[in-house]
Design a protein around this motif. Structure first.
Motif, PDB file in Angstrom:
ATOM      1  N   ASN A  31       0.837  -1.198   0.000  1.00 31.03           N
ATOM      2  CA  ASN A  31       0.000   0.000   0.000  1.00 31.03           C
ATOM      3  C   ASN A  31       0.876   1.254   0.000  1.00 31.03           C
ATOM      4  OD1 ASN A  31      -2.409   1.488   0.110  1.00 31.03           O
ATOM      5  ND2 ASN A  31      -2.351   1.549   2.334  1.00 31.03           N
ATOM      6  N   GLN A  32       1.939   1.252   0.802  1.00 32.19           N
ATOM      7  CA  GLN A  32       2.853   2.395   0.829  1.00 32.19           C
ATOM      8  C   GLN A  32       3.556   2.559  -0.512  1.00 32.19           C
ATOM      9  OE1 GLN A  32       5.448   1.616   4.136  1.00 32.19           O
ATOM     10  NE2 GLN A  32       4.190   2.821   5.534  1.00 32.19           N
ATOM     11  N   SER A  33       3.970   1.448  -1.100  1.00 28.65           N
ATOM     12  CA  SER A  33       4.650   1.495  -2.398  1.00 28.65           C
ATOM     13  C   SER A  33       3.727   2.065  -3.480  1.00 28.65           C
ATOM     14  CB  SER A  33       5.115   0.093  -2.775  1.00 28.65           C
ATOM     15  OG  SER A  33       5.682   0.081  -4.043  1.00 28.65           O
ATOM     16  N   THR A  34       2.474   1.666  -3.445  1.00 26.90           N
ATOM     17  CA  THR A  34       1.501   2.189  -4.411  1.00 26.90           C
ATOM     18  C   THR A  34       1.313   3.688  -4.234  1.00 26.90           C
ATOM     19  OG1 THR A  34       0.370   0.064  -4.430  1.00 26.90           O
ATOM     20  CG2 THR A  34      -0.863   1.959  -5.257  1.00 26.90           C
ATOM     21  N   PHE A  35       1.222   4.138  -2.983  1.00 25.32           N
ATOM     22  CA  PHE A  35       1.087   5.568  -2.718  1.00 25.32           C
ATOM     23  C   PHE A  35       2.294   6.333  -3.246  1.00 25.32           C
ATOM     24  CE2 PHE A  35       2.020   9.209   0.049  1.00 25.32           C
ATOM     25  CZ  PHE A  35       0.919   9.994  -0.257  1.00 25.32           C
ATOM     26  N   LEU A  36       3.488   5.818  -3.010  1.00 17.95           N
ATOM     27  CA  LEU A  36       4.692   6.500  -3.485  1.00 17.95           C
ATOM     28  C   LEU A  36       4.759   6.518  -5.012  1.00 17.95           C
ATOM     29  CD1 LEU A  36       7.287   5.222  -0.871  1.00 17.95           C
ATOM     30  CD2 LEU A  36       6.274   7.508  -1.037  1.00 17.95           C
ATOM     31  N   SER A  37       4.261   5.489  -5.671  1.00 15.85           N
ATOM     32  CA  SER A  37       4.221   5.477  -7.134  1.00 15.85           C
ATOM     33  C   SER A  37       3.266   6.548  -7.665  1.00 15.85           C
ATOM     34  CB  SER A  37       3.781   4.109  -7.649  1.00 15.85           C
ATOM     35  OG  SER A  37       4.714   3.132  -7.302  1.00 15.85           O
ATOM     36  N   PHE A  38       2.104   6.664  -7.030  1.00  7.35           N
ATOM     37  CA  PHE A  38       1.161   7.718  -7.403  1.00  7.35           C
ATOM     38  C   PHE A  38       1.797   9.096  -7.191  1.00  7.35           C
ATOM     39  CE2 PHE A  38      -2.504   4.793  -7.288  1.00  7.35           C
ATOM     40  CZ  PHE A  38      -3.288   5.330  -8.283  1.00  7.35           C
ATOM     41  N   LEU A  39       2.487   9.251  -6.066  1.00  3.59           N
ATOM     42  CA  LEU A  39       3.126  10.522  -5.740  1.00  3.59           C
ATOM     43  C   LEU A  39       4.202  10.864  -6.773  1.00  3.59           C
ATOM     44  CD1 LEU A  39       3.322  12.831  -3.665  1.00  3.59           C
ATOM     45  CD2 LEU A  39       5.007  11.442  -2.446  1.00  3.59           C
ATOM     46  N   ARG A  40       4.996   9.876  -7.160  1.00  3.41           N
ATOM     47  CA  ARG A  40       6.028  10.094  -8.175  1.00  3.41           C
ATOM     48  C   ARG A  40       5.400  10.519  -9.506  1.00  3.41           C
ATOM     49  NH1 ARG A  40       8.531   4.978  -8.685  1.00  3.41           N
ATOM     50  NH2 ARG A  40       6.858   4.520 -10.131  1.00  3.41           N
ATOM     51  N   SER A  41       4.325   9.853  -9.895  1.00  4.47           N
ATOM     52  CA  SER A  41       3.651  10.221 -11.146  1.00  4.47           C
ATOM     53  C   SER A  41       3.086  11.631 -11.065  1.00  4.47           C
ATOM     54  CB  SER A  41       2.521   9.237 -11.453  1.00  4.47           C
ATOM     55  OG  SER A  41       3.037   7.946 -11.628  1.00  4.47           O
ATOM     56  N   SER A  42       2.532  11.985  -9.923  1.00  2.08           N
ATOM     57  CA  SER A  42       2.007  13.336  -9.724  1.00  2.08           C
ATOM     58  C   SER A  42       3.108  14.376  -9.861  1.00  2.08           C
ATOM     59  CB  SER A  42       1.341  13.427  -8.351  1.00  2.08           C
ATOM     60  OG  SER A  42       0.936  14.742  -8.096  1.00  2.08           O
TER      61      SER A  42
END
Length: 108
Positions: A31-42
């Motif tokens: 879940n944390q990894s997914t959040f960080l991936s979204f953040l990187r894309s943002s």
């Protein structure tokens, strides 16, 4: 020395609880990894929006810049909502660790 049936059941129960606990931890890290991936894309969209103004002049560039800013903000909002929804589900499922009955375990 051979273990009795009750010792085997206790050992088996501890093993299941440990596996469930580790599965919860893996899910939390995913879940944390997914959040960080979204953040990187943002952040990529944000940087792209900032760069468009330097590369292209004109009215279309400003519109495209704002579009990239909107996409960046939208991704950040979706990432945050997704993270907290999944975090709540993970915490709720952690309550059920060890909540099982073995078929062969006799109630005495």
């Amino acid at each position: 020395m051979e273990e009795t049936k009750s010792e085997q059941i206790k050992s088996f129960r501890k093993d299941l609880i440990l596996r469930e606990e580790l599965a919860i931890q893996r899910t939390f890290l995913a879940n944390q990894s997914t959040f960080l991936s979204f953040l990187r894309s943002s952040m990529y969209f944000l940087v792209a929006g900032l760069s468009v103004n330097k590369l292209v002049d004109g009215e279309e560039a400003v519109i495209f810049e704002y579009l990239l800013f909107i996409i960046s903000g939208f991704l950040l909002i979706v990432a945050t909502i997704n993270y907290f929804i999944n975090h709540k589900k993970i915490k709720k499922s952690k309550v059920h660790i060890g909540d099982y009955k073995l078929k062969y375990e006799k109630v005495e």
